[in-house]
Design an enzyme around this catalytic site. Structure first.
Site, PDB file in Angstrom:
ATOM      1  N   LYS A   1      38.015  58.705   6.957  1.00 19.42           N
ATOM      2  CA  LYS A   1      36.804  59.319   6.627  1.00 19.42           C
ATOM      3  C   LYS A   1      37.076  60.114   5.382  1.00 19.42           C
ATOM      4  CE  LYS A   1      35.840  61.717  10.675  1.00 19.42           C
ATOM      5  NZ  LYS A   1      37.008  61.171  11.132  1.00 19.42           N
TER       6      LYS A   1
ATOM      7  N   ARG B   1      30.115  67.641  15.106  1.00 20.92           N
ATOM      8  CA  ARG B   1      31.169  66.978  16.104  1.00 20.92           C
ATOM      9  C   ARG B   1      30.480  66.764  17.274  1.00 20.92           C
ATOM     10  NH1 ARG B   1      36.340  66.948  14.345  1.00 20.92           N
ATOM     11  NH2 ARG B   1      36.983  68.104  12.452  1.00 20.92           N
TER      12      ARG B   1
ATOM     13  N   ARG C   1      52.414  58.672  10.398  1.00 23.19           N
ATOM     14  CA  ARG C   1      52.478  59.747   9.592  1.00 23.19           C
ATOM     15  C   ARG C   1      53.844  60.643   9.602  1.00 23.19           C
ATOM     16  NH1 ARG C   1      46.487  62.230   9.980  1.00 23.19           N
ATOM     17  NH2 ARG C   1      47.192  63.255  11.754  1.00 23.19           N
TER      18      ARG C   1
ATOM     19  N   ARG D   1      55.170  65.220  12.906  1.00 21.18           N
ATOM     20  CA  ARG D   1      54.670  66.342  13.347  1.00 21.18           C
ATOM     21  C   ARG D   1      54.348  66.302  14.758  1.00 21.18           C
ATOM     22  NH1 ARG D   1      50.653  67.744   8.369  1.00 21.18           N
ATOM     23  NH2 ARG D   1      52.264  69.259   7.287  1.00 21.18           N
TER      24      ARG D   1
ATOM     25  N   ARG E   1      44.042  63.237  21.836  1.00 17.26           N
ATOM     26  CA  ARG E   1      42.626  63.766  20.699  1.00 17.26           C
ATOM     27  C   ARG E   1      41.659  62.671  20.758  1.00 17.26           C
ATOM     28  NH1 ARG E   1      46.291  63.778  15.488  1.00 17.26           N
ATOM     29  NH2 ARG E   1      44.222  64.172  14.415  1.00 17.26           N
TER      30      ARG E   1
END
Length: 220
Positions: A13, A88, A127, A160, A171
């Site tokens: 996004k 959200r 990532r 991370r 999540r």
């Protein structure tokens, strides 16, 4: 043109918002940026948000809604905006409708970036960040020249804690519970435009442009 971007974490996004911003000349309003700006400027709602942000706590709906309303009252959004990260929840979506009525505005389109969950897990778990200079990488879409070594400073690239597959799936579960209902909410209003987001950044943006053009011509 006033647009909302919906989709799970990792759907792209933010990247697509930047491209829309450049192409149409309307500002991207990312929730985190809006909060930081309000805090930096010491606005009424920024002062209320600051303790939560400083302590790493979730900012309450009432405060987020207040900060967003402050931002939408500014002159630079009169020609349009891209909301990225807000709303959200259904409560936030209903509050947004009310504030837009007060501001004599209306949403033109809601872009929903649709992508399979396992593709998101693959993307996000790839990532990495340099532990020295914090430069971000993605082993799939933007890898370093040398495996696990930062191009800029030669530092070690690390994953991370919130980018592990286990945390990512948690999540996504939160997203499904809280944000997914917005897809149906905006579909009922005839505003939803589904964007297949499994391809490259360029492929996805080509779809965005095509679908937005159709929607704004009234053929969506």
């Amino acid at each position: 043109m006033r647009i909302i971007l919906l989709g799970p974490p990792g759907a792209g996004k933010g990247t697509q918002a930047k491209r829309i911003e450049e192409a149409f000349g309307i500002p991207q309003l990312a929730t985190g940026d809006i909060l930081r700006l309000a805090i930096r400027e010491g606005t009424e709602w920024g002062k209320k948000a600051e303790p939560f942000v400083r302590e790493g706590q979730l900012v309450p709906d009432e405060v987020v809604i207040g900060v967003v309303k402050e931002r939408l009252s500014r002159d630079d959004v009169r020609r349009g905006f891209i909301l990225d990260g807000f709303p959200r929840t259904l409560r936030q979506a209903e509050a947004l409708e009310e504030m837009l009525k007060e501001l004599h505005m209306a949403i033109d389109a809601v872009l929903y970036f649709d992508i399979p969950a396992e593709e998101l897990v693959r993307r996000l778990s790839a990532r990495r960040v340099c532990e020295n200079c914090q430069t971000p990488y993605n082993l799939i879409s933007s890898p370093p020249r040398s495996d696990e070594v930062c191009d800029r400073c030669g530092g070690k690239l690390v994953q991370r804690p919130d980018d592990t597959p286990e945390v990512i799936r948690k999540r996504l579960a939160v997203y499904e519970e809280q944000t997914r209902p917005l897809v149906e909410f905006y579909a009922r209003k005839g505003l939803l435009v589904t964007v297949p987001a499994s391809g490259s950044i360029e492929e996805t943006y080509a779809r965005v442009k095509e679908l937005l053009a159709k929607k704004l011509r009234g053929n969506g």
